[in-house]
Design a protein around this motif. Structure first.
Motif, PDB file in Angstrom:
ATOM      1  N   SER A 385       0.811  -1.225   0.000  1.00  0.00           N
ATOM      2  CA  SER A 385       0.000   0.000   0.000  1.00  0.00           C
ATOM      3  C   SER A 385       0.850   1.285   0.000  1.00  0.00           C
ATOM      4  CB  SER A 385      -0.969   0.007   1.190  1.00  0.00           C
ATOM      5  OG  SER A 385      -0.271  -0.143   2.408  1.00  0.00           O
ATOM      6  N   PRO A 386       2.018   1.370   0.693  1.00  0.00           N
ATOM      7  CA  PRO A 386       2.818   2.601   0.581  1.00  0.00           C
ATOM      8  C   PRO A 386       3.251   2.881  -0.861  1.00  0.00           C
ATOM      9  CG  PRO A 386       3.532   1.310   2.469  1.00  0.00           C
ATOM     10  CD  PRO A 386       2.582   0.446   1.700  1.00  0.00           C
ATOM     11  N   LEU A 387       3.600   1.834  -1.591  1.00  0.00           N
ATOM     12  CA  LEU A 387       3.981   2.021  -2.993  1.00  0.00           C
ATOM     13  C   LEU A 387       2.777   2.459  -3.823  1.00  0.00           C
ATOM     14  CD1 LEU A 387       6.330  -1.049  -3.569  1.00  0.00           C
ATOM     15  CD2 LEU A 387       6.998   1.333  -3.248  1.00  0.00           C
ATOM     16  N   THR A 388       1.625   1.886  -3.513  1.00  0.00           N
ATOM     17  CA  THR A 388       0.413   2.259  -4.237  1.00  0.00           C
ATOM     18  C   THR A 388       0.072   3.733  -3.987  1.00  0.00           C
ATOM     19  OG1 THR A 388      -0.416  -0.010  -3.991  1.00  0.00           O
ATOM     20  CG2 THR A 388      -2.008   1.672  -4.612  1.00  0.00           C
ATOM     21  N   TYR A 389       0.209   4.144  -2.746  1.00  0.00           N
ATOM     22  CA  TYR A 389      -0.067   5.546  -2.398  1.00  0.00           C
ATOM     23  C   TYR A 389       0.903   6.485  -3.126  1.00  0.00           C
ATOM     24  CZ  TYR A 389      -0.399   9.855   0.301  1.00  0.00           C
ATOM     25  OH  TYR A 389      -0.547  11.173   0.673  1.00  0.00           O
ATOM     26  N   LEU A 442       4.935   0.868  -9.525  1.00  0.00           N
ATOM     27  CA  LEU A 442       4.295  -0.222 -10.260  1.00  0.00           C
ATOM     28  C   LEU A 442       5.327  -1.230 -10.748  1.00  0.00           C
ATOM     29  CD1 LEU A 442       1.651   1.768 -12.345  1.00  0.00           C
ATOM     30  CD2 LEU A 442       1.275   0.410 -10.274  1.00  0.00           C
ATOM     31  N   LEU A 443       6.496  -0.731 -11.199  1.00  0.00           N
ATOM     32  CA  LEU A 443       7.555  -1.623 -11.661  1.00  0.00           C
ATOM     33  C   LEU A 443       8.094  -2.483 -10.527  1.00  0.00           C
ATOM     34  CD1 LEU A 443       9.535   0.747 -14.086  1.00  0.00           C
ATOM     35  CD2 LEU A 443       8.037  -1.165 -14.692  1.00  0.00           C
ATOM     36  N   ILE A 444       8.154  -1.910  -9.331  1.00  0.00           N
ATOM     37  CA  ILE A 444       8.624  -2.681  -8.173  1.00  0.00           C
ATOM     38  C   ILE A 444       7.646  -3.807  -7.843  1.00  0.00           C
ATOM     39  CG2 ILE A 444       9.107  -2.533  -5.697  1.00  0.00           C
ATOM     40  CD1 ILE A 444      10.094   0.336  -6.194  1.00  0.00           C
ATOM     41  N   GLN A 445       6.358  -3.565  -8.071  1.00  0.00           N
ATOM     42  CA  GLN A 445       5.347  -4.581  -7.777  1.00  0.00           C
ATOM     43  C   GLN A 445       5.278  -5.679  -8.848  1.00  0.00           C
ATOM     44  OE1 GLN A 445       1.445  -3.041  -6.440  1.00  0.00           O
ATOM     45  NE2 GLN A 445       2.395  -1.013  -6.377  1.00  0.00           N
ATOM     46  N   MET A 446       5.774  -5.413 -10.051  1.00  0.00           N
ATOM     47  CA  MET A 446       5.636  -6.352 -11.161  1.00  0.00           C
ATOM     48  C   MET A 446       6.238  -7.733 -10.882  1.00  0.00           C
ATOM     49  SD  MET A 446       3.731  -5.395 -13.517  1.00  0.00           S
ATOM     50  CE  MET A 446       4.172  -6.643 -14.734  1.00  0.00           C
ATOM     51  N   PRO A 447       7.442  -7.835 -10.275  1.00  0.00           N
ATOM     52  CA  PRO A 447       7.975  -9.179  -9.994  1.00  0.00           C
ATOM     53  C   PRO A 447       7.056 -10.022  -9.114  1.00  0.00           C
ATOM     54  CG  PRO A 447       9.705  -7.542  -9.755  1.00  0.00           C
ATOM     55  CD  PRO A 447       8.433  -6.789  -9.939  1.00  0.00           C
TER      56      PRO A 447
END
Length: 604
Positions: A385-389, A442-447
């Motif tokens: 969620s911090p990355l999403t925010y 978003l790129l960090i979440q892709m893996p």
């Protein structure tokens, strides 16, 4: 002769004449009688023919005896003739049938599992399965798969806390033989096998190794043959701790002599047949092939192995016949859990050390697997969620800046893209905005998203588990079926829902980011590709992606109340008023400025 006597004789003759006329057989009855007589004649002829055949058979038998007597004088000749018998081994989990021909494992049934259509789950059986030693005795090549063994017992049933063994013997003489000693515990998926040659040092060419041929044709267990073949092949694990496998998508063959192997496995999607050797395998020739016309067997697998013998000449080994459940495989030792393919590179470590432990923790609560996937998705979204925010905030800043960017574009024009980018960078620098701030999270979440793409198809726990309308989360749910079109014969409802949710997510994401032009429409192509690609993938995977989209909607809805465009605009204006030396330049901006400077110099 008086009148009465004459009358009586007349009556008698009339009765006889009438009887002859009325009681004579019809043409049909005469034909039937002739047929009966003809069949009697044939029968007598057949008896003579059978007698002649018996004599001929007797003659052939006597000739065969001559051949057999010659064969009996060859090495292991007495074991070359016989009748095949079945020896049954059984514990709580396995039902193993040994064949006296070859002394091999003829079939294996996993008692605690069923096929997709609720039939007994038999891993392999039939004439395409082989297991034998290859050697030369005298000048005669021997393959023990063709010879008859003598069992020490007709069956073996092991109680839960016990263990027992049965021996199948291939005799050369009363004091010279090869024993296959099979051992079984009361529970578990392992079958021990120790090969013990006795008194044969002067008979068999002894090199300190044995050559073993193992082959099996693995039966179909799952609903989707195409998917089952996609995840089935030969795996091998060397003594240096590295696992590898032959191609999953095409026929393949490999000869390995530079590394020693610890085990070889004929792996299906959810079940495996593995041979674990306590001494090293010095040479391996492995092969996998697919008979696409065969609708009952998944693939044919073969391993020709050279195995080192122990000091006493024996060869100890074990079979593993069981499920590809990660925890079960790990409990067997010998790194068998590496049969579960969790992906490559960092994806493997994400699944192994993050996703799988969380899944196992949730599994302890005995929830349905639909709820476990929901809980897993919620936990993942909370962690990210911090990355999403941050991503949402960056896109909001870009959206607030869009009117100013449009003014710059109208002023500079599109004919000079380099100058346009320079002006954009100046605006980003003054406003304190990183244009890639929305993309990097978003790129960090892709893996992690890609890791789940491999995690769910490999997850044994989903096999046969139902949730809502989905009868089996490990395969596709077919809400609509039709005649095959380009290899597709169904539509998955969960895949369809996932695609619709992705399209809606793309629409709202474009509203947030203010995407225009080609970028606005590229996002709509990916969900359509997913619909075609993931239609035959497990329902559990599509269910996870659907949940991830819905939870992302919820996150963005909540974040929207936390992010005020007016406040963002006011903050950007404050940033513009700061002196240039006090503004922190991002790495992206520095690299872009340097690139622009080099382009300007190149033009000059």
């Amino acid at each position: 002769m008086d009148k009465n006597t004459f009358t009586g004789l007349f009556l008698i003759m009339a009765i006889i004449a009438g009887s002859i006329y009325f009681l004579k057989p019809s043409d049909a009855e005469l034909k039937k009688e002739r047929l009966v007589q003809q069949q009697d004649s044939i029968r007598k002829g057949l008896i003579k023919a059978q007698t002649a055949a018996a004599k001929a058979a007797k003659t052939d038998t006597s000739k065969a005896h001559v051949v057999d007597s010659a064969l009996l004088k060859s090495p292991f000749g007495a074991a070359s003739v016989g009748s095949e018998k079945v020896v049954t081994l059984e514990n709580k989990d396995l039902l193993v049938k040994l064949s006296t021909k070859g002394g091999k494992v003829a079939s294996v049934e996993l008692k605690n599992f069923k096929t997709f259509d609720k039939k007994p789950l038999i891993l392999f059986s039939g004439d395409q399965n082989h297991f034998g030693l290859n050697f030369t005795a005298g000048n005669t090549p021997i393959n023990t798969d063709n010879y008859y063994f003598t069992p020490s017992a007709p069956e073996l049933k092991v109680a839960e806390k016990d263990s027992a063994s049965v021996t199948l013997r291939l005799s050369y003489s009363p004091t010279q033989y090869i024993d296959y000693v099979y051992s079984l515990k009361g529970t578990g998926y392992k079958l021990g096998l120790t090969i013990k040659p006795t008194g044969l040092d002067g008979v068999i060419n002894n090199s300190g190794n044995i050559n073993l041929n193992w082959a099996a044709s693995l039966h179909k267990q799952e609903k989707d043959m195409k998917q089952e073949r996609q995840y089935s092949t030969v795996y091998y694990f060397n003594t240096e701790g590295q696992v590898d496998y032959l191609s999953e998508t095409k026929d393949d063959q490999k000869d390995i002599s530079d590394k020693k192997m610890a085990w070889i496995a004929f792996k299906q999607h959810f079940f495996s047949n593995a041979l674990l050797v306590k001494n090293s395998i010095s040479r391996s020739n492995l092969a996998v092939s697919t008979d696409v016309a065969d609708t009952s067997d998944v693939k044919q697998m073969k391993a020709d192995l050279t195995i080192a013998r122990s000091a006493d000449g024996s060869v100890p080994m074990e079979f593993y016949f069981g499920p590809n459940r990660y925890s079960t495989l790990k409990a067997q030792g010998s790194e068998l859990q590496k049969l579960v393919n969790l992906g490559w590179g960092p994806l493997k470590y994400i699944n192994q050390f993050a996703v799988l432990p969380v899944f196992n923790f949730l599994n302890q609560f005995n929830w349905s697997y639909g709820l476990i996937i929901l809980a897993l998705t919620i936990l993942l979204k909370l962690v990210l969620s911090p990355l999403t925010y941050k991503s949402y905030l960056s896109m909001a800043k870009m959206r607030v800046l869009k009117p100013e960017m449009d003014e710059i574009k109208a002023k500079v024009g599109e004919d000079n893209p380099t100058l346009l980018q320079q002006e954009y960078l100046k605006l980003y620098k003054k406003a304190g905005v990183n244009p890639l701030g929305g993309c990097l999270p978003l790129l960090i979440q892709m893996p992690i998203v890609i890791a789940f793409f491999r995690f769910f198809p490999s997850l044994f726990e989903l096999r046969g588990q139902s949730f809502l309308w989905m009868h089996d989360l490990s395969t596709y749910d077919s809400v609509i079926t039709f005649a095959p079109i380009a290899g597709v014969s169904h539509i998955s409802l969960m895949c369809l829902l996932m695609t619709i949710s992705t399209l809606i997510y793309t629409y709202f994401n474009n509203q947030i980011s203010g995407a225009t032009g080609q970028m606005k429409y590229i996002g709509y192509i990916t969900p359509i590709v997913f619909l075609v690609t993931l239609n035959s993938y497990p329902a559990g995977l599509n269910y996870y992606y659907f949940l991830a989209n819905m939870l992302t909607f919820l996150q963005q809805y909540l974040i929207k109340f936390m992010v005020d465009d007016k406040k963002i605009h006011a903050q950007i204006q404050e940033n513009k008023k700061k002196p240039e030396e006090k503004k922190k330049k991002s790495g992206f901006q520095a690299r872009m400025e340097e690139m622009m400077r080099q382009q300007q110099q190149a033009k000059k």
